[in-house]
Design an enzyme around this catalytic site. Structure first.
Site, PDB file in Angstrom:
ATOM      1  N   THR A   4     -24.073  21.796 -22.788  1.00  0.00           N
ATOM      2  CA  THR A   4     -23.239  20.659 -23.139  1.00  0.00           C
ATOM      3  C   THR A   4     -22.391  20.923 -24.448  1.00  0.00           C
ATOM      4  OG1 THR A   4     -24.663  19.167 -22.010  1.00  0.00           O
ATOM      5  CG2 THR A   4     -23.259  18.369 -23.595  1.00  0.00           C
ATOM      6  N   THR A  32     -20.240  17.247 -20.233  1.00  0.00           N
ATOM      7  CA  THR A  32     -21.107  18.201 -19.430  1.00  0.00           C
ATOM      8  C   THR A  32     -20.891  18.257 -17.871  1.00  0.00           C
ATOM      9  OG1 THR A  32     -23.371  19.119 -19.469  1.00  0.00           O
ATOM     10  CG2 THR A  32     -23.096  16.707 -19.324  1.00  0.00           C
ATOM     11  N   ARG A  88     -28.184  12.508 -10.055  1.00  0.00           N
ATOM     12  CA  ARG A  88     -28.861  13.012 -11.581  1.00  0.00           C
ATOM     13  C   ARG A  88     -27.754  12.680 -12.606  1.00  0.00           C
ATOM     14  NH1 ARG A  88     -28.260  16.498 -16.028  1.00  0.00           N
ATOM     15  NH2 ARG A  88     -30.372  16.661 -16.977  1.00  0.00           N
ATOM     16  N   GLY A 120     -29.191  20.136 -24.294  1.00  0.00           N
ATOM     17  CA  GLY A 120     -30.680  21.036 -23.603  1.00  0.00           C
ATOM     18  C   GLY A 120     -30.960  20.229 -22.511  1.00  0.00           C
TER      19      GLY A 120
END
Ligand code: SD4
Length: 337
Positions: free
Chosen positions: A197, A215, A225, A249
């Site tokens: 990202t 992202t 999601r 992350g």
């Protein structure tokens, strides 16, 4: 209980004096994103424009395949996008999550902030909003994302984020049904290849701070999601009275700890940016020792830092900095701990 705080905050961020401003810091070695943000800041443009331009540059260039269209296809092969932007002066935020068919997610996030009284729009309705605001709807699928998707299908849908379902998601594709009991703990298939990202923070010379993210999330995510990137305080946070931070992350883990909010609050309390970043990572590490993730931080005096958790696929974290000292994007790195 206060002892660690005393240690962390023993040197005031302001004791280091004023660092050069304006400043743009972004996650990963995304140089052209940094250059795009910097060209806005050096010509006197706003921090919000810098964040938007930097992130949208990555969306156009599909930075590492993890930002923008044509990357991280979900279980059904579709690319969907998450993004947010935060104005640290007004504390306004615009965010979009699970955005479909629109390439410029950070632009839509900014439209949510500036053209509605809301903070976040999601899914199909966010796409309709975007189209109404003049964004072009187009297929986000590319040959690359189709290829990633078909390889995944051929490999029995591995890696896979489902657990406690039948058939066994570590061996088979779906459709899945819930299984009796909650016994299965899957190894998380998150590593440097599934994550990259862009998080970007910008400060000008007039005390204005902004932050943003964009992202396409996680390869093979379950449709619907949403990661940490569009979540305020998780993916990014900005407050012109303290500083800004942005994280990257394993969002499913990281968003449980609001690391960007925590880092900004630590800087407000006097921690220098590197210490604030480290504390935010440590908080997560206490529960998930090998999670994949990193964070960048900057305070309002123009000092910056970063920290990352040492994981099998992350020993060192790279990020970009632009400020008047170099007048060009500079690659920085920090050893993970
Ligand atoms: C996510 N945090 O969706 C994002 C992805 C990412 O570095 O940061 N990649 O979980």
């Amino acid at each position: 209980m206060f002892l660690p705080l005393v240690l962390i905050f023993s040197s005031s961020p302001f004791s280091l004096g004023q660092a050069p401003l304006p400043l743009a810091v972004n996650t990963w070695p995304f140089k052209s994103a940094s250059a795009a943000a910097w060209s806005v800041l050096r010509s006197g443009g706003s921090v919000l424009d810098a964040v938007e331009k930097g992130c949208s540059r990555c969306e156009q260039e599909q930075c590492d395949g993890s930002v923008g269209f044509g990357g991280s296809p979900d279980e059904s092969g579709e690319t969907t996008l998450d993004a947010m932007i935060m104005n640290g002066n007004t504390m306004e935020v615009g965010a979009v999550a699970d955005l479909r068919r629109i390439k410029n997610a950070i632009g839509v996030a900014r439209a949510v902030m500036e053209r509605t009284e809301h903070t976040m729009l999601v899914g199909e309705s966010a796409s309709v909003f975007a189209e109404n605001m003049g964004f072009v709807a187009e297929d986000l699928t590319t040959n690359t994302s189709l290829n990633i998707f078909s390889q995944w299908l051929k490999g029995n849908c591995q890696p896979n984020y489902r657990k406690n379902v039948s058939p066994d998601s570590s061996k088979s594709c779906g459709p899945y049904r819930p299984e009796a009991g909650l016994t299965q703990k899957r190894a998380r298939p998150v590593n440097i290849h599934s994550h990259d990202t862009i998080g970007l923070i910008a400060l000008d010379g007039n005390g204005h701070v902004a932050a943003g993210t964009s992202t396409n999330g996680l390869n093979h995510k379950v449709p619907g999601r949403v990661g940490d990137s569009p979540i305020i305080g998780a993916g990014a946070y900005a407050d012109s009275s303290a500083g800004a931070a942005a994280a990257t992350g394993d969002g499913d883990i990281m968003m449980r700890f609001l690391p960007s909010y925590l880092a900004v609050e630590l800087m407000r309390a006097g921690a220098d940016p590197s210490a604030a970043c480290k504390s935010a990572i440590s908080r997560i590490k206490r529960h998930y020792s090998d999670f994949f993730g990193a964070i960048i931080c900057a305070n309002i005096t123009g000092h910056y830092g970063a920290a990352c958790n040492k994981a099998p696929s992350l020993a060192e974290f790279h990020y970009m900095v632009s400020n008047p000292q170099s007048d060009t994007p500079t690659l920085k790195s920090v050893d993970c701990f």
